[in-house]
Design a protein around this motif. Structure first.
Motif, PDB file in Angstrom:
ATOM      1  N   ILE A  71      10.061 -22.052  33.830  1.00  0.00           N
ATOM      2  CA  ILE A  71       8.996 -21.117  33.474  1.00  0.00           C
ATOM      3  C   ILE A  71       8.905 -20.085  34.587  1.00  0.00           C
ATOM      4  N   ILE A  72       9.055 -18.823  34.227  1.00  0.00           N
ATOM      5  CA  ILE A  72       9.046 -17.739  35.198  1.00  0.00           C
ATOM      6  C   ILE A  72       7.767 -16.926  35.055  1.00  0.00           C
ATOM      7  N   GLU A  73       7.041 -16.778  36.150  1.00  0.00           N
ATOM      8  CA  GLU A  73       5.820 -15.971  36.176  1.00  0.00           C
ATOM      9  C   GLU A  73       6.104 -14.687  36.944  1.00  0.00           C
ATOM     10  N   CYS A  74       6.149 -13.562  36.246  1.00  0.00           N
ATOM     11  CA  CYS A  74       6.379 -12.262  36.879  1.00  0.00           C
ATOM     12  C   CYS A  74       5.043 -11.583  37.117  1.00  0.00           C
ATOM     13  N   GLY A  75       4.525 -11.753  38.310  1.00  0.00           N
ATOM     14  CA  GLY A  75       3.180 -11.312  38.659  1.00  0.00           C
ATOM     15  C   GLY A  75       2.334 -12.547  38.904  1.00  0.00           C
ATOM     16  N   LYS A 100      11.299 -26.131  36.472  1.00  0.00           N
ATOM     17  CA  LYS A 100      10.633 -25.558  37.632  1.00  0.00           C
ATOM     18  C   LYS A 100       9.683 -24.438  37.187  1.00  0.00           C
ATOM     19  N   ILE A 101       8.659 -24.196  37.980  1.00  0.00           N
ATOM     20  CA  ILE A 101       7.722 -23.103  37.769  1.00  0.00           C
ATOM     21  C   ILE A 101       7.963 -22.114  38.911  1.00  0.00           C
ATOM     22  N   ILE A 102       8.430 -20.925  38.587  1.00  0.00           N
ATOM     23  CA  ILE A 102       8.876 -19.979  39.616  1.00  0.00           C
ATOM     24  C   ILE A 102       8.128 -18.655  39.457  1.00  0.00           C
ATOM     25  N   GLY A 103       7.515 -18.202  40.534  1.00  0.00           N
ATOM     26  CA  GLY A 103       6.745 -16.967  40.500  1.00  0.00           C
ATOM     27  C   GLY A 103       7.361 -15.880  41.361  1.00  0.00           C
ATOM     28  N   PHE A 104       7.272 -14.648  40.871  1.00  0.00           N
ATOM     29  CA  PHE A 104       7.754 -13.482  41.604  1.00  0.00           C
ATOM     30  C   PHE A 104       6.596 -12.512  41.811  1.00  0.00           C
ATOM     31  N   HIS A 181      10.315 -19.968  29.242  1.00  0.00           N
ATOM     32  CA  HIS A 181       9.155 -19.073  29.088  1.00  0.00           C
ATOM     33  C   HIS A 181       9.164 -18.049  30.214  1.00  0.00           C
ATOM     34  N   LEU A 182       9.178 -16.800  29.839  1.00  0.00           N
ATOM     35  CA  LEU A 182       9.067 -15.691  30.785  1.00  0.00           C
ATOM     36  C   LEU A 182       7.720 -15.024  30.573  1.00  0.00           C
ATOM     37  N   SER A 183       6.847 -15.147  31.558  1.00  0.00           N
ATOM     38  CA  SER A 183       5.534 -14.489  31.510  1.00  0.00           C
ATOM     39  C   SER A 183       5.646 -13.185  32.280  1.00  0.00           C
ATOM     40  N   LEU A 184       5.636 -12.062  31.568  1.00  0.00           N
ATOM     41  CA  LEU A 184       5.907 -10.755  32.168  1.00  0.00           C
ATOM     42  C   LEU A 184       4.610  -9.981  32.359  1.00  0.00           C
ATOM     43  N   ASP A 185       4.155  -9.899  33.605  1.00  0.00           N
ATOM     44  CA  ASP A 185       2.895  -9.214  33.912  1.00  0.00           C
ATOM     45  C   ASP A 185       3.045  -8.383  35.183  1.00  0.00           C
ATOM     46  N   PHE A 186       4.165  -7.662  35.290  1.00  0.00           N
ATOM     47  CA  PHE A 186       4.391  -6.792  36.441  1.00  0.00           C
ATOM     48  C   PHE A 186       3.637  -5.463  36.322  1.00  0.00           C
ATOM     49  N   LEU A 187       3.209  -5.117  35.122  1.00  0.00           N
ATOM     50  CA  LEU A 187       2.479  -3.879  34.833  1.00  0.00           C
ATOM     51  C   LEU A 187       3.362  -2.635  34.828  1.00  0.00           C
ATOM     52  N   LEU A 188       4.323  -2.549  35.702  1.00  0.00           N
ATOM     53  CA  LEU A 188       5.119  -1.336  35.879  1.00  0.00           C
ATOM     54  C   LEU A 188       6.492  -1.430  35.216  1.00  0.00           C
ATOM     55  N   TYR A 189       7.058  -0.273  34.955  1.00  0.00           N
ATOM     56  CA  TYR A 189       8.324  -0.170  34.227  1.00  0.00           C
ATOM     57  C   TYR A 189       9.515  -0.779  34.975  1.00  0.00           C
ATOM     58  N   ASN A 198      17.712  -9.216  33.549  1.00  0.00           N
ATOM     59  CA  ASN A 198      18.289 -10.386  34.210  1.00  0.00           C
ATOM     60  C   ASN A 198      17.941 -11.712  33.550  1.00  0.00           C
ATOM     61  N   PHE A 199      16.724 -11.813  33.008  1.00  0.00           N
ATOM     62  CA  PHE A 199      16.269 -13.102  32.501  1.00  0.00           C
ATOM     63  C   PHE A 199      16.565 -13.335  31.022  1.00  0.00           C
TER      64      PHE A 199
END
Length: 251
Positions: A71-75, A100-104, A181-189, A198-199
């Motif tokens: 599970i990837i948390e982007c933000g 794994k739970i991985i945050g960026f 699961h890709l949680s995409l919350d970077f807000l920006l382009y 990549n994901f």
């Protein structure tokens, strides 16, 4: 006057909303019980809107239980979404030590805006949403690990820095990665585009991408990235009737 929550775009809130947050802040400080007792009775204090976010994440998690991958948390911000995924994994799949739970996150706020981002929000600027929770989260992970099964396996990791650089580097070091699961919350382009580029190739059938600002006029960067990389025609985008923000697509 009590402080309002950081890390959130509150431009849509009314005066009554702010009054509610002030009342809630004061009530939590002076309410009966120890800090732990208050946490154990969190529904006394959590705003309805945040509870709906939790329920939405729970519903998404159930859909990927039988899908292999991380599970990837982007933000990451304060880490609430990250830890929701971690707790749900520990509860519903306690022996799945491979997930794994991985945050960026930069942990220093937004990066430079591109011409595909908007400056309509007062928070649309470099450095906004600067919540340096990195060290705090390391302490959180240790406490979390002390209360879960198979805790000698690392479950959570956070990657600090600009995702445009850190995502490719992470995947070079971890070529075994697949994503459920890709949680995409970077807000920006730009970081959103890099995340999708990549994901998505690492996401099997029935995996999910979720968004928090996909159709928000103030934050169009994510949608620009989605239309370029993921496309939207013939995609099965969904939402929840009880939550106005979280949307998702099943691959």
């Amino acid at each position: 006057m009590s402080e309002i929550p950081r890390g959130k775009d509150l431009t849509n809130n009314t005066k009554n909303d702010f009054k509610y947050l002030e009342m809630l802040d004061e009530y939590f400080k002076n309410s009966v019980g120890t800090t732990v007792e208050k946490i154990q009775n969190f529904t006394k204090y959590v705003p309805r809107q945040d509870l709906t976010n939790f329920i939405a994440k729970y519903e998404i998690f159930k859909k990927i239980l039988d899908v292999p991958g991380d599970i990837i948390e982007c933000g990451v911000f304060f880490g609430g979404g990250l830890m929701t995924s971690a707790h749900l994994s520990s509860i519903f799949e306690p022996i799945n030590f491979e997930r794994k739970i991985i945050g960026f996150d930069t942990f220093s706020g937004l990066t430079e805006l591109s011409d595909k981002d908007s400056d309509e929000s007062p928070l649309a600027k470099k450095g906004a949403y600067s919540i340096d929770s990195f060290d705090d989260l390391q302490k959180c992970f240790k406490i979390y690990d002390s209360n879960r099964f198979l805790n000698h396996f690392q479950k959570i990791e956070v990657i600090k820095g600009n995702a445009v650089d850190t995502i490719p580097k992470f995947l070079m070091k971890n070529p075994q990665t697949i994503i459920s699961h890709l949680s995409l919350d970077f807000l920006l382009y730009e970081p959103s585009k890099v995340a999708l580029e990549n994901f998505v190739p690492l996401m099997p059938k029935n995996s999910i991408i979720s968004f928090n600002t996909l159709t928000d006029k103030k934050w169009p960067g994510t949608m620009h990235a989605v239309k370029e990389i993921l496309k939207i025609k013939n995609r099965d985008f969904k939402r929840f009737s009880f939550n106005p923000y979280i949307q998702y697509v099943v691959l």
